[in-house]
Each structure stands twice: as C-alpha cells, then as structure tokens.
Design a protein around this motif. Structure first.
Motif, PDB file in Angstrom:
ATOM      1  N   SER A 167      48.591  33.452  35.513  1.00  0.00           N
ATOM      2  CA  SER A 167      49.299  33.757  36.661  1.00  0.00           C
ATOM      3  C   SER A 167      48.838  32.993  37.913  1.00  0.00           C
ATOM      4  O   SER A 167      49.374  32.517  38.869  1.00  0.00           O
ATOM      5  CB  SER A 167      49.507  35.397  36.901  1.00  0.00           C
ATOM      6  N   ALA A 168      47.426  33.398  38.123  1.00  0.00           N
ATOM      7  CA  ALA A 168      46.716  32.924  39.062  1.00  0.00           C
ATOM      8  C   ALA A 168      46.777  31.230  39.127  1.00  0.00           C
ATOM      9  O   ALA A 168      46.835  30.940  40.307  1.00  0.00           O
ATOM     10  CB  ALA A 168      45.171  33.239  39.075  1.00  0.00           C
ATOM     11  N   ARG A 169      46.552  30.793  37.903  1.00  0.00           N
ATOM     12  CA  ARG A 169      46.692  29.301  38.169  1.00  0.00           C
ATOM     13  C   ARG A 169      48.018  28.749  38.573  1.00  0.00           C
ATOM     14  O   ARG A 169      47.949  27.693  39.417  1.00  0.00           O
ATOM     15  CB  ARG A 169      46.418  28.623  36.351  1.00  0.00           C
ATOM     16  N   SER A 170      48.997  29.231  38.236  1.00  0.00           N
ATOM     17  CA  SER A 170      50.387  29.182  38.536  1.00  0.00           C
ATOM     18  C   SER A 170      50.592  29.184  40.021  1.00  0.00           C
ATOM     19  O   SER A 170      51.212  28.337  40.551  1.00  0.00           O
ATOM     20  CB  SER A 170      51.391  29.727  37.723  1.00  0.00           C
ATOM     21  N   ILE A 171      49.996  30.283  40.663  1.00  0.00           N
ATOM     22  CA  ILE A 171      50.243  30.660  42.119  1.00  0.00           C
ATOM     23  C   ILE A 171      49.331  29.616  42.916  1.00  0.00           C
ATOM     24  O   ILE A 171      49.990  29.069  43.735  1.00  0.00           O
ATOM     25  CB  ILE A 171      49.895  32.123  42.324  1.00  0.00           C
ATOM     26  N   SER A 172      48.284  29.221  42.342  1.00  0.00           N
ATOM     27  CA  SER A 172      47.458  28.301  43.016  1.00  0.00           C
ATOM     28  C   SER A 172      48.141  26.820  43.030  1.00  0.00           C
ATOM     29  O   SER A 172      48.025  26.128  44.006  1.00  0.00           O
ATOM     30  CB  SER A 172      45.998  28.161  42.362  1.00  0.00           C
ATOM     31  N   ALA A 176      40.515  35.230  40.105  1.00  0.00           N
ATOM     32  CA  ALA A 176      40.868  35.795  38.890  1.00  0.00           C
ATOM     33  C   ALA A 176      39.703  35.862  37.775  1.00  0.00           C
ATOM     34  O   ALA A 176      39.018  34.810  37.702  1.00  0.00           O
ATOM     35  CB  ALA A 176      42.049  35.069  38.447  1.00  0.00           C
ATOM     36  N   SER A 177      39.773  36.989  36.995  1.00  0.00           N
ATOM     37  CA  SER A 177      38.874  37.015  36.001  1.00  0.00           C
ATOM     38  C   SER A 177      39.167  36.089  34.751  1.00  0.00           C
ATOM     39  O   SER A 177      40.250  36.277  34.348  1.00  0.00           O
ATOM     40  CB  SER A 177      38.742  38.510  35.537  1.00  0.00           C
TER      41      SER A 177
END
Length: 322
Positions: free
Chosen positions: A97-102, A76-77
C-alpha cells in the motif's frame, strides 16, 4: 501543516498513523486481528487477508485529518528486523500500500523494520537517549525477545541496532499467550492475564525459575511447568502472577549482565509485553535500586503494543535530515 504517514501490518495488528514535523501524534488508528476462542494465533495467510481488508477502513478514518495537511513522506514496516533474511509475509500488506501511494503521489517512502518502529515509538518522550553514546533496548513481544545495543547512526539510518542476547526458544509474548489460553483467556492474553494476576494476594508467590545466559534465555521450560501446575489445580491468579514475575526476573538478569559488560546504564523497554504494569513495576523497583543503578525508560503504554506511530515518526525524522 506538514505531516508524515506510517503503516505497519504486523502479525496481529493493522496500523496507520500520522505525525507532524515535531513528532506530535495526529492520528493513531489500529485494528486488532480477530483470533477465534481457544486458538493461539493466526496463519500468515489469514493475517495478510485481514490486513488487506482493514487498510481501506483505517484510511477512511484518517481522511478527515488529512484534509488541510500536506503529507511529506511515508514510512512503512517492511520486515521484522533490519537484518539479512528477516521476512514475514504480513508486512507485504502495508508495504505494498505504501509503495502504491508513494508511486502515485511522488512522495518519498522510507522502508523500515518493525523493530525500528517499536524503538522509535519508545523514543517519543525519551529523546534524551539519542544524546547518549548508546543505550540498551529490550524488544519483548509475541514474535521477538531480544536485548539490543542501540546507537545513533548517520546517513539513511537513524539507529544502529545490534542484538546482544535473544530468546533460545519461546518468545515472552508466546509464553503469556499460551499460558493465558490454557487458562481460558482470550488471545492475545496479555491484558487479561495482568488483570488476573492483580487479583493475587498471596504472601509467598510461586517461584518459576528463569534460565539466563549471557547470550540469551529460555521460556520453554517455564511454559511446560505452568501447564503441569494448571493440571495440578494451582490457583490461576497465583500462576498468572508467577508468569509475569518470571518474565521480569529474566529481563532483570539479562539487562544487568549486559549493563555490566558494556557500561551502559540506560535501557529502553518496548514491545507488547512491556505494556504490562506488573512487569514494569518490578523492573523499576529492581533495576533502579541504588545498588544496581540502571535507568529504565518505557514507551507510553499505548505505544508499547504494535503501532504505526514509530514508522511515521521515523519517516519524519529521516526526511527532515535530508
């Protein structure tokens, strides 16, 4: 099949992408943020709001592709560039969003810069550049106008990026958009300006002088002159062609300066401005002339503009190096 997910929420585009282990693009979904007629952009708060609305829609579009595929990692940027203090609120939408998915899925997340994503997208199809000691890279868009020296790095970074020249004021994409909007074209104006410039058939193009020093270049004077010429009634097709030509001329000069200084004869050109066919054609003709001898490498046109393919591909590369 093992896949890698990328997210990028830039100033004007929400992007989600999937690539496989060999960096083949499985999905490349984007939504261009809406800018009202006669406006020259969005406030960061407005863009952030649109990204938050768009991301669930894009995830719904890639969901059928995710079925039967095992996501290995995310990219993610997180910032415009990989330098201290580089920050834009819009990137928080994709990064959050990427941190939540991760966290939820226990998948590794690689936080990269928007610029690294552009360069990685440009390297797709130009992988031979990674075998060289280094190469020059141009990143020209609405928010960045830089010439870079790029070298392959080790550890947690694929690329070592050093800016060697940059715009002093207006970015190339801003010049295109401001002149385009003044002509009544929609924002962003790049595609419409190129279409208009293609209609120019004159034998003696308008000459807009470029201002270039070793450390950078300026486009603010060009914009002022264009606004004057519009008021004087210069044909819009002629002016559109002149704007794209002066960007190409500026690039030619700064690339030659640093190719001669560094001895590097390969240049990768990425960013939304570099999707422009007129600029590409002139640079290939001028830089690849035997008397100059610089090898040009372009991102595919659809990967020049903002996208998440570079973020996904960089995550795939870094994850497989572990």
């Amino acid at each position: 099949m093992r896949t890698y997910l990328g997210l990028d929420t830039s100033a004007y585009t929400t992007s989600v992408a999937l690539v496989d282990e060999e960096l083949n693009i499985l999905s490349d979904e984007r939504v261009l943020l809406k800018v009202d007629n006669n406006e020259r952009g969005l406030r960061q708060s407005e863009a952030l709001f649109y990204h938050i609305k768009n991301l669930p829609f894009l995830f719904e579009k890639i969901e059928p592709i995710l079925s039967g595929h095992q996501v290995q990692a995310l990219g993610a940027s997180a910032a415009p560039r990989n330098v201290a203090g580089s920050y834009m609120p819009v990137f928080l939408a994709g990064l959050s969003s990427a941190r939540s998915i991760s966290t939820f899925s226990q998948l590794p997340l690689y936080e990269i810069s928007h610029q690294e994503g552009h360069i990685m997208a440009g390297l797709i199809g130009n992988y031979s550049l990674l075998d060289k000691p280094g190469f020059l890279a141009v990143h020209f868009s609405g928010g960045t106008s830089e010439l870079l020296v790029v070298k392959k790095a080790g550890g947690q970074n694929l690329l070592n990026i050093e800016a060697v020249a940059a715009g002093f004021d207006l970015h190339a994409g801003q010049l295109v958009d401001r002149v385009g909007v003044a002509m009544g074209l929609p924002f962003p104006a790049g595609a419409a300006l190129e279409e208009m410039a293609r209609r120019y058939k004159g034998e003696h193009p308008l000459n807009l002088p470029s201002y270039v020093l070793e450390e950078g270049f300026s486009f603010s004077g060009v914009e002022t002159r264009c606004q004057q010429l519009l008021k004087e009634g210069v044909p819009r097709e002629a002016l559109a062609f002149a704007v794209l030509r002066v960007i190409a001329n500026t690039l030619e000069k700064i690339i030659v300066i640093h190719a001669n200084k560094t001895g590097i004869k390969d240049v990768l050109l990425v960013g939304g401005v570099m999707a422009n066919g007129i600029i590409r054609e002139r640079l290939v003709k001028r830089l690849e002339h035997p008397a100059v001898g610089i090898n040009t490498h372009f991102a595919d046109s659809h990967l020049s503009s903002d996208n998440a393919v570079g973020a996904a591909a960089l995550a795939a590369y870094l994850h497989q190096q572990k």
